[in-house]
Design a protein around this motif. Structure first.
Motif, PDB file in Angstrom:
ATOM      1  N   VAL A  50      -5.302   3.133  -3.641  1.00  0.00           N
ATOM      2  CA  VAL A  50      -5.045   1.690  -3.719  1.00  0.00           C
ATOM      3  C   VAL A  50      -6.365   0.917  -3.761  1.00  0.00           C
ATOM      4  CG1 VAL A  50      -3.962  -0.267  -2.559  1.00  0.00           C
ATOM      5  CG2 VAL A  50      -2.825   1.952  -2.549  1.00  0.00           C
ATOM      6  N   ARG A  51      -7.333   1.382  -3.019  1.00  0.00           N
ATOM      7  CA  ARG A  51      -8.642   0.713  -3.004  1.00  0.00           C
ATOM      8  C   ARG A  51      -9.306   0.763  -4.379  1.00  0.00           C
ATOM      9  NH1 ARG A  51     -14.087   0.869  -1.971  1.00  0.00           N
ATOM     10  NH2 ARG A  51     -14.823  -0.427  -0.247  1.00  0.00           N
ATOM     11  N   ARG A  52      -9.120   1.863  -5.080  1.00  0.00           N
ATOM     12  CA  ARG A  52      -9.692   1.996  -6.412  1.00  0.00           C
ATOM     13  C   ARG A  52      -9.199   0.871  -7.336  1.00  0.00           C
ATOM     14  NH1 ARG A  52     -13.662   4.362  -5.849  1.00  0.00           N
ATOM     15  NH2 ARG A  52     -14.214   6.471  -6.529  1.00  0.00           N
ATOM     16  N   VAL A  53      -7.937   0.497  -7.179  1.00  0.00           N
ATOM     17  CA  VAL A  53      -7.359  -0.534  -8.035  1.00  0.00           C
ATOM     18  C   VAL A  53      -7.712  -1.922  -7.531  1.00  0.00           C
ATOM     19  CG1 VAL A  53      -5.197  -1.507  -8.902  1.00  0.00           C
ATOM     20  CG2 VAL A  53      -5.483   0.976  -8.755  1.00  0.00           C
ATOM     21  N   GLN A  58      -9.935  -0.548 -11.013  1.00  0.00           N
ATOM     22  CA  GLN A  58      -9.513   0.513 -11.918  1.00  0.00           C
ATOM     23  C   GLN A  58      -8.043   0.318 -12.308  1.00  0.00           C
ATOM     24  OE1 GLN A  58      -9.302   4.974 -10.797  1.00  0.00           O
ATOM     25  NE2 GLN A  58     -11.396   4.690 -11.553  1.00  0.00           N
ATOM     26  N   PRO A  59      -7.658   0.621 -13.552  1.00  0.00           N
ATOM     27  CA  PRO A  59      -6.252   0.485 -13.947  1.00  0.00           C
ATOM     28  C   PRO A  59      -5.345   1.369 -13.099  1.00  0.00           C
ATOM     29  CG  PRO A  59      -7.666   0.728 -15.872  1.00  0.00           C
ATOM     30  CD  PRO A  59      -8.526   0.999 -14.686  1.00  0.00           C
ATOM     31  N   VAL A  60      -4.115   0.913 -12.887  1.00  0.00           N
ATOM     32  CA  VAL A  60      -3.176   1.645 -12.047  1.00  0.00           C
ATOM     33  C   VAL A  60      -2.935   3.048 -12.575  1.00  0.00           C
ATOM     34  CG1 VAL A  60      -0.785   1.726 -11.254  1.00  0.00           C
ATOM     35  CG2 VAL A  60      -2.044  -0.424 -11.173  1.00  0.00           C
ATOM     36  N   ALA A  61      -2.688   3.173 -13.871  1.00  0.00           N
ATOM     37  CA  ALA A  61      -2.393   4.487 -14.446  1.00  0.00           C
ATOM     38  C   ALA A  61      -3.568   5.447 -14.262  1.00  0.00           C
ATOM     39  CB  ALA A  61      -2.046   4.348 -15.923  1.00  0.00           C
ATOM     40  N   THR A  62      -4.784   4.943 -14.435  1.00  0.00           N
ATOM     41  CA  THR A  62      -5.977   5.790 -14.295  1.00  0.00           C
ATOM     42  C   THR A  62      -6.154   6.241 -12.851  1.00  0.00           C
ATOM     43  OG1 THR A  62      -7.046   4.608 -16.110  1.00  0.00           O
ATOM     44  CG2 THR A  62      -8.460   5.909 -14.668  1.00  0.00           C
ATOM     45  N   ALA A  63      -6.021   5.313 -11.920  1.00  0.00           N
ATOM     46  CA  ALA A  63      -6.193   5.649 -10.510  1.00  0.00           C
ATOM     47  C   ALA A  63      -5.110   6.614 -10.038  1.00  0.00           C
ATOM     48  CB  ALA A  63      -6.181   4.384  -9.661  1.00  0.00           C
ATOM     49  N   ALA A  64      -3.874   6.347 -10.405  1.00  0.00           N
ATOM     50  CA  ALA A  64      -2.779   7.214  -9.987  1.00  0.00           C
ATOM     51  C   ALA A  64      -2.994   8.636 -10.477  1.00  0.00           C
ATOM     52  CB  ALA A  64      -1.448   6.670 -10.496  1.00  0.00           C
ATOM     53  N   ALA A  66      -5.866  10.098 -11.264  1.00  0.00           N
ATOM     54  CA  ALA A  66      -7.030  10.699 -10.619  1.00  0.00           C
ATOM     55  C   ALA A  66      -6.734  11.147  -9.194  1.00  0.00           C
ATOM     56  CB  ALA A  66      -8.197   9.715 -10.631  1.00  0.00           C
ATOM     57  N   PHE A  67      -5.713  10.559  -8.581  1.00  0.00           N
ATOM     58  CA  PHE A  67      -5.368  10.921  -7.207  1.00  0.00           C
ATOM     59  C   PHE A  67      -4.129  11.808  -7.136  1.00  0.00           C
ATOM     60  CE2 PHE A  67      -8.254   7.454  -6.534  1.00  0.00           C
ATOM     61  CZ  PHE A  67      -8.891   7.761  -5.353  1.00  0.00           C
ATOM     62  N   GLY A  68      -3.620  12.211  -8.296  1.00  0.00           N
ATOM     63  CA  GLY A  68      -2.516  13.156  -8.327  1.00  0.00           C
ATOM     64  C   GLY A  68      -1.149  12.562  -8.094  1.00  0.00           C
ATOM     65  N   PHE A  69      -0.963  11.274  -8.405  1.00  0.00           N
ATOM     66  CA  PHE A  69       0.320  10.616  -8.170  1.00  0.00           C
ATOM     67  C   PHE A  69       0.819   9.952  -9.449  1.00  0.00           C
ATOM     68  CE2 PHE A  69      -1.713  10.407  -3.921  1.00  0.00           C
ATOM     69  CZ  PHE A  69      -0.790  11.167  -3.221  1.00  0.00           C
ATOM     70  N   SER A  70       2.074   9.551  -9.419  1.00  0.00           N
ATOM     71  CA  SER A  70       2.657   8.790 -10.514  1.00  0.00           C
ATOM     72  C   SER A  70       2.415   7.302 -10.274  1.00  0.00           C
ATOM     73  CB  SER A  70       4.162   9.053 -10.606  1.00  0.00           C
ATOM     74  OG  SER A  70       4.812   8.595  -9.425  1.00  0.00           O
ATOM     75  N   ARG A  71       2.678   6.500 -11.298  1.00  0.00           N
ATOM     76  CA  ARG A  71       2.553   5.054 -11.148  1.00  0.00           C
ATOM     77  C   ARG A  71       3.533   4.539 -10.109  1.00  0.00           C
ATOM     78  NH1 ARG A  71       4.469   2.550 -14.992  1.00  0.00           N
ATOM     79  NH2 ARG A  71       3.351   0.568 -14.816  1.00  0.00           N
ATOM     80  N   GLN A  72       4.741   5.111 -10.073  1.00  0.00           N
ATOM     81  CA  GLN A  72       5.733   4.683  -9.100  1.00  0.00           C
ATOM     82  C   GLN A  72       5.248   4.912  -7.675  1.00  0.00           C
ATOM     83  OE1 GLN A  72       6.331   6.489 -11.757  1.00  0.00           O
ATOM     84  NE2 GLN A  72       7.784   5.307 -12.992  1.00  0.00           N
TER      85      GLN A  72
END
Length: 282
Positions: A50-53, A58-64, A66-72
């Motif tokens: 969350v801090r990355r965004v 950073q864009p949500v899709a990119t951060a998610a 990179a951290f191994g998660f979905s946008r949801q």
């Protein structure tokens, strides 16, 4: 043969329900370059995502990704962090399996998720509720609960989850700890870096508010630039080097006089080893 050795930190993370089941999926540069970040710590991974965004842009899709998660999952994590601070990132214990599963707190959370991402379908919301609260809910039940909420009188005071009084303070303390450790400041140890490194963010969070302000602040009479005096062999080496440096800088007229033996030896070397020159005959 001895028993299999266990990892104390992995055990601590498992005990707090914050052991990341897929640490290898975290590819963010911070988690590969710094020992402060641990991809096994699910709570820290989600906070930093969350801090990355929100901080780094950073864009949500990119951060998610990179951290191994979905946008949801990102939107769910961001909503939980906004509602309850870092404490809300700890997964809840499995809830009751009775008919009353969709509590006011869960419905509030559903509305927060939809406010962040209106495109979320009820099936995705059901998965996010199970991940956050440990409760299995049918998508149709979610739709009916949201419909009932929308049909309720607007003047009804909306319930909200209990937010820890120190949630904002916890985030601020983590940011202070983060900055100190990444800058190499010894202040990081006073802010609980040892606990976070050995047991994870959840364990650190449970004790961080006990750290007194006096322990966090540097004494005015002991600036950070002051260092302890060397002792033992180190002190002796310092004295020898200091003496050599002073001798080299001392003017020639300030040098201590040599004794007569040194003068005779000096004159003998100047005259080819023949001793003192003879006096001329009268």
């Amino acid at each position: 043969m001895g028993g299999r050795r266990t990892d104390p930190k992995a055990e601590a993370l498992h005990e707090s329900r914050t052991l990341n089941p897929r640490p290898e999926s975290v590819t963010d540069a911070r988690f590969t370059d710094s020992e402060f970040f641990d991809s096994r710590d699910l709570m820290q991974v989600k906070y930093e995502m969350v801090r990355r965004v929100e901080v780094d842009g950073q864009p949500v899709a990119t951060a998610a990704a990179a951290f191994g998660f979905s946008r949801q999952t990102y939107y769910q994590t961001a909503a939980a962090l906004a509602e309850g601070g870092p404490a809300a990132l700890v997964p809840s214990k499995p809830g009751p399996k009775g008919p009353r599963k969709l509590t006011s707190e869960i419905v509030d959370h559903l509305e927060a998720l939809l406010a962040a991402d209106p495109a979320l379908r009820s099936s995705a919301l059901a998965d996010l509720i199970h991940e956050r609260f440990g409760t299995r809910v049918h998508p149709r039940s979610i739709e009916r609960a949201l419909t009932r909420r929308r049909d309720e009188p607007k003047e009804r005071p909306k319930s909200s989850p209990d937010i820890p009084a120190h949630s904002a303070d916890t985030a601020a303390r983590y940011e202070q700890l983060r900055a100190a450790v990444l800058s190499g400041d010894v202040e990081g140890w006073r802010r609980g870096w040892g606990v976070l490194a050995r047991r994870g963010m959840a364990a650190w969070m449970s004790v961080q508010h006990q750290i007194s302000v006096a322990q966090q602040q540097k004494p005015e009479n002991h600036p950070a630039s002051s260092k302890a005096a060397p002792s033992g062999q180190a002190a002796e080496l310092v004295r020898v080097l200091a003496g050599m440096a002073l001798a080299a800088l001392r003017p020639e007229h300030d040098q201590p006089p040599r004794d007569q033996g040194e003068d005779c030896e000096h004159q003998r070397r100047q005259h080819g080893g023949q001793g003192h020159p003879r006096a001329p005959a009268a």
